[in-house]
Design a protein around this motif. Sequence first.
Motif, PDB file in Angstrom:
ATOM      1  N   TRP A   1      12.879  10.666  -8.213  1.00 31.67           N
ATOM      2  CA  TRP A   1      11.687   9.977  -7.703  1.00 31.67           C
ATOM      3  C   TRP A   1      12.017   8.595  -7.128  1.00 31.67           C
ATOM      4  O   TRP A   1      11.247   8.052  -6.327  1.00 31.67           O
TER       5      TRP A   1
ATOM      6  N   SER B   1       0.831  -1.215   0.000  1.00 28.79           N
ATOM      7  CA  SER B   1       0.000   0.000   0.000  1.00 28.79           C
ATOM      8  C   SER B   1       0.860   1.258   0.000  1.00 28.79           C
ATOM      9  O   SER B   1       0.581   2.217  -0.732  1.00 28.79           O
ATOM     10  N   ASP B   2       1.921   1.253   0.797  1.00 26.23           N
ATOM     11  CA  ASP B   2       2.818   2.409   0.832  1.00 26.23           C
ATOM     12  C   ASP B   2       3.574   2.568  -0.485  1.00 26.23           C
ATOM     13  O   ASP B   2       3.826   3.689  -0.935  1.00 26.23           O
ATOM     14  N   SER B   3       3.940   1.453  -1.081  1.00 24.52           N
ATOM     15  CA  SER B   3       4.679   1.526  -2.345  1.00 24.52           C
ATOM     16  C   SER B   3       3.791   2.033  -3.480  1.00 24.52           C
ATOM     17  O   SER B   3       4.266   2.753  -4.365  1.00 24.52           O
ATOM     18  N   VAL B   4       2.500   1.680  -3.460  1.00 27.03           N
ATOM     19  CA  VAL B   4       1.572   2.202  -4.471  1.00 27.03           C
ATOM     20  C   VAL B   4       1.436   3.713  -4.315  1.00 27.03           C
ATOM     21  O   VAL B   4       1.400   4.453  -5.308  1.00 27.03           O
ATOM     22  N   LEU B   5       1.366   4.190  -3.063  1.00 31.90           N
ATOM     23  CA  LEU B   5       1.325   5.632  -2.821  1.00 31.90           C
ATOM     24  C   LEU B   5       2.607   6.296  -3.311  1.00 31.90           C
ATOM     25  O   LEU B   5       2.568   7.378  -3.916  1.00 31.90           O
ATOM     26  N   ALA B   6       3.742   5.639  -3.067  1.00 32.25           N
ATOM     27  CA  ALA B   6       5.021   6.183  -3.538  1.00 32.25           C
ATOM     28  C   ALA B   6       5.063   6.252  -5.059  1.00 32.25           C
ATOM     29  O   ALA B   6       5.586   7.220  -5.630  1.00 32.25           O
TER      30      ALA B   6
ATOM     31  N   GLY C   1       2.485   6.652  -6.988  1.00 33.37           N
ATOM     32  CA  GLY C   1       1.637   7.779  -7.360  1.00 33.37           C
ATOM     33  C   GLY C   1       2.374   9.101  -7.246  1.00 33.37           C
ATOM     34  O   GLY C   1       2.285   9.961  -8.135  1.00 33.37           O
ATOM     35  N   LEU C   2       3.129   9.271  -6.171  1.00 32.86           N
ATOM     36  CA  LEU C   2       3.923  10.486  -6.008  1.00 32.86           C
ATOM     37  C   LEU C   2       5.029  10.567  -7.064  1.00 32.86           C
ATOM     38  O   LEU C   2       5.361  11.659  -7.543  1.00 32.86           O
TER      39      LEU C   2
END
Length: 320
Positions: A278, A206-211, A213-214
């Motif tokens: 990124w 979940s955190d990696s998907v957010l990362a 996205g950023l």
Amino acid sequence: MGRTEKLARANAAVDHGVHTDPAALDELTDAATHESMDVGPDGAVAGYKAGRTLRLGVELRRQLKRRRTQLVLGLVALLPFILVIAFEIGEANPNRRTGGFVDLATASAPNFVVLALFVSGTFLLPMIVALFFGDTIASEASWSSLKYLLATPIPRHRVLRQKAIASAILSIIALVLLPLVALGVGVIWYGAGDAISPTGDAVAFSDSVLAIGLAIVYIVIQLAWVAGLAMLLSVLTDAPLGAVGGAVLVAIVSQILDQITALEDLRDYLPTHFSYAWMDLIATDIDWTRMANGALSATLYATVFALLAARRFARKDITS
């Protein structure tokens, strides 16, 4: 006497062979012209509004119907499948927990997305942005349709703005489509596991998907300088390939210069120096410094190029 009455008298005079002095004929002709065009006393055609010309929806539909747009989006969607085939043919180890981003690509879906963005960031992504922005004004000029757009009339600043917005939307679609397809393909082939960084950090799915996205947001901002340069070249030349190729060439040269360590701190001023900042997002302890510098650098370059493009287009003698 109203324009309609003047027009009727002019027609009657012509029908009966009545000779009228030139001044009167000019007045009647002017009345006839205004009557036929329904021009108001201020000289503007009734119902004309600059804001209604070259609507964004119309321009977007026209661009989406072009073969080059369809091919670009198709290639972007196909790239993740090509990468999967390459790993299936090769000897990738899905359980690998160490190495670089290429070695870790098959560890999980997020790692696969990172690889897709990594391998396409050098040439493909800048080329896509350059294609959409560099082909805008130059293609209209090469088709000899630009002068007709301006004669509609559509204000020059609106032509440039609407085409820039349409190009930005298409570029963002392409830049978002790649990681989305890669994430779906990665989940199917490699599972929704943790993202493993080259330093050994494990980031939850979940955190990696957010990362990711950023990271997409950062890539969009960072490539803004390519968009601005391609737009500038598009108003400077009537050859679309020249505008697109020029922007891509500058990006490649900048990347080459960035590899020359002898330049030391001068490399910080290259527009591509922070292209891969990124990747710092795939870590448990994120350093935002490089990303902030990259976003600022790209924004400054894009602003300068865009202002130069607007200034040049406003003064350019349109002959095609």
